[in-house]
Design an enzyme around this catalytic site. Structure first.
Site, short mmCIF file in Angstrom:
data_model
loop_
_atom_site.label_atom_id
_atom_site.label_comp_id
_atom_site.label_asym_id
_atom_site.label_seq_id
_atom_site.Cartn_x
_atom_site.Cartn_y
_atom_site.Cartn_z
N SER A 67 -4.54 -3.49 -8.56
CA SER A 67 -4.55 -3.01 -9.95
C SER A 67 -4.92 -4.12 -10.92
O SER A 67 -4.71 -5.31 -10.65
CB SER A 67 -3.18 -2.45 -10.32
OG SER A 67 -2.78 -1.47 -9.41
N1 SAH Z 1 0.10 -1.94 -6.09
C1 SAH Z 1 -1.16 -2.18 -5.45
C2 SAH Z 1 -2.16 -1.12 -5.86
C3 SAH Z 1 -2.90 -0.60 -4.70
S1 SAH Z 1 -3.88 0.83 -4.98
C4 SAH Z 1 -1.66 -3.58 -5.69
O1 SAH Z 1 -1.13 -4.26 -6.57
O2 SAH Z 1 -2.54 -4.04 -4.97
C5 SAH Z 1 -2.78 2.12 -4.46
C6 SAH Z 1 -2.29 2.06 -3.04
O3 SAH Z 1 -1.54 3.25 -2.80
C7 SAH Z 1 -3.38 2.07 -1.96
O4 SAH Z 1 -3.22 0.95 -1.13
C8 SAH Z 1 -3.15 3.36 -1.20
O5 SAH Z 1 -3.43 3.27 0.18
C9 SAH Z 1 -1.68 3.61 -1.46
N2 SAH Z 1 -1.22 5.00 -1.31
C10 SAH Z 1 -1.82 6.16 -1.72
N3 SAH Z 1 -1.06 7.22 -1.41
C11 SAH Z 1 0.06 6.73 -0.79
C12 SAH Z 1 1.23 7.33 -0.23
N4 SAH Z 1 1.43 8.66 -0.23
N5 SAH Z 1 2.17 6.53 0.32
C13 SAH Z 1 2.01 5.18 0.33
N6 SAH Z 1 0.93 4.54 -0.17
C14 SAH Z 1 -0.04 5.32 -0.73
#
Ligand code: SAH
Length: 230
Positions: free
Chosen positions: A80
């Site tokens: 993010s």
């Molecule tokens: N907080 C992260 C943002 C990653 S983007 C950072 O700082 O890097 C969002 C993430 O959510 C992705 O890695 C995706 O695989 C995950 N995601 C999406 N749906 C999900 C679910 N139901 N359970 C767990 N992770 C999920």
């Protein structure tokens, strides 16, 4: 701050010697930019100053790690934007919250690390096995000991450690996942992006005696919250 013995010692040594690494200087500039953009919580600015974002992206992208931008982390996912991480953290923490936080969507582990610098314990769930493994290795290397990661579908929550004072979802849903709302402690808050007719909005949900209070914070852009694992 919680966690981070290794990081704090390194930062203190740098400060004592009156020097900063290129990355440390870039982090300071980023922190200033976030404060100018309206992040008012000094604890959050402090955490951004402390967490080495360049270690949460591929080496080829490290020179962009302190740009205020989302960056690809593979598997169609993104780390993010720092402003968004700071805004969500601030919305979750103020005022007086939280001791335990559940994060859904570990991704790179950057938001997890920022939270770990600020609260007693962070639980985080990721549905993509390769991302979960990489984040686990990074957070261990940073000696981030107050974090527990899990591979699975985060929309089901983590019952074993519930209830949580705070829940932060870093992927956009079409509605508040019910099982997560049920794992929120009384007075606890959830910060999440929700898909709407005109795009995504960041929403804060607070568990009150009577139910849940909703506040719309601002427009955001997130990858979708998906079911199952990959
Ligand atoms: N907080 C992260 C943002 C990653 S983007 C950072 O700082 O890097 C969002 C993430 O959510 C992705 O890695 C995706 O695989 C995950 N995601 C999406 N749906 C999900 C679910 N139901 N359970 C767990 N992770 C999920």
């Amino acid at each position: 701050m919680a966690g981070y013995a290794a990081l704090s010692a390194a930062a203190a040594a740098d400060a004592a010697a009156g020097r900063g690494t290129g990355h440390a200087r870039a982090r300071m500039r980023l922190a200033t930019r976030l404060a100018t953009a309206g992040i008012g919580d000094e604890r959050v600015i402090g955490a951004v100053t402390q967490v080495p974002r360049h270690l949460f992206v591929d080496e080829a992208l490290a020179t962009h790690a302190y740009d205020d931008a989302a960056l690809p982390i593979g598997h169609g996912q993104t780390i993010s934007q720092p402003y968004t991480v700071a805004r969500m953290t601030e919305a979750l923490l103020a005022p007086g919250c939280c001791s335990t936080v559940l994060e859904i969507g570990t991704g790179s582990g950057y938001q997890t690390a920022v939270l770990a610098a600020l609260v007693r314990r962070v639980y985080s769930i990721e549905r993509v096995a390769a991302l979960w493994q990489r984040a686990d290795a990074r957070l261990k290397a940073l000696r981030c000991r107050n974090v527990r990661l899990r591979y699975g579908d985060g929309s089901l929550g983590w019952r074993e450690y519930a209830p949580f004072d705070g829940i932060l979802i870093t992927a956009a849903a079409h509605g508040v996942p019910r099982q997560l709302a049920a794992q929120l402690a009384p007075g606890g808050r959830m910060v999440l992006p929700l898909n709407g007719m005109d795009g995504q909005l960041l929403v804060r949900l607070t568990r009150t005696k009577l139910g849940f209070r909703h506040e719309v914070l601002e427009p955001v852009t997130f990858v979708p919250l998906l079911g199952g694992v990959a």
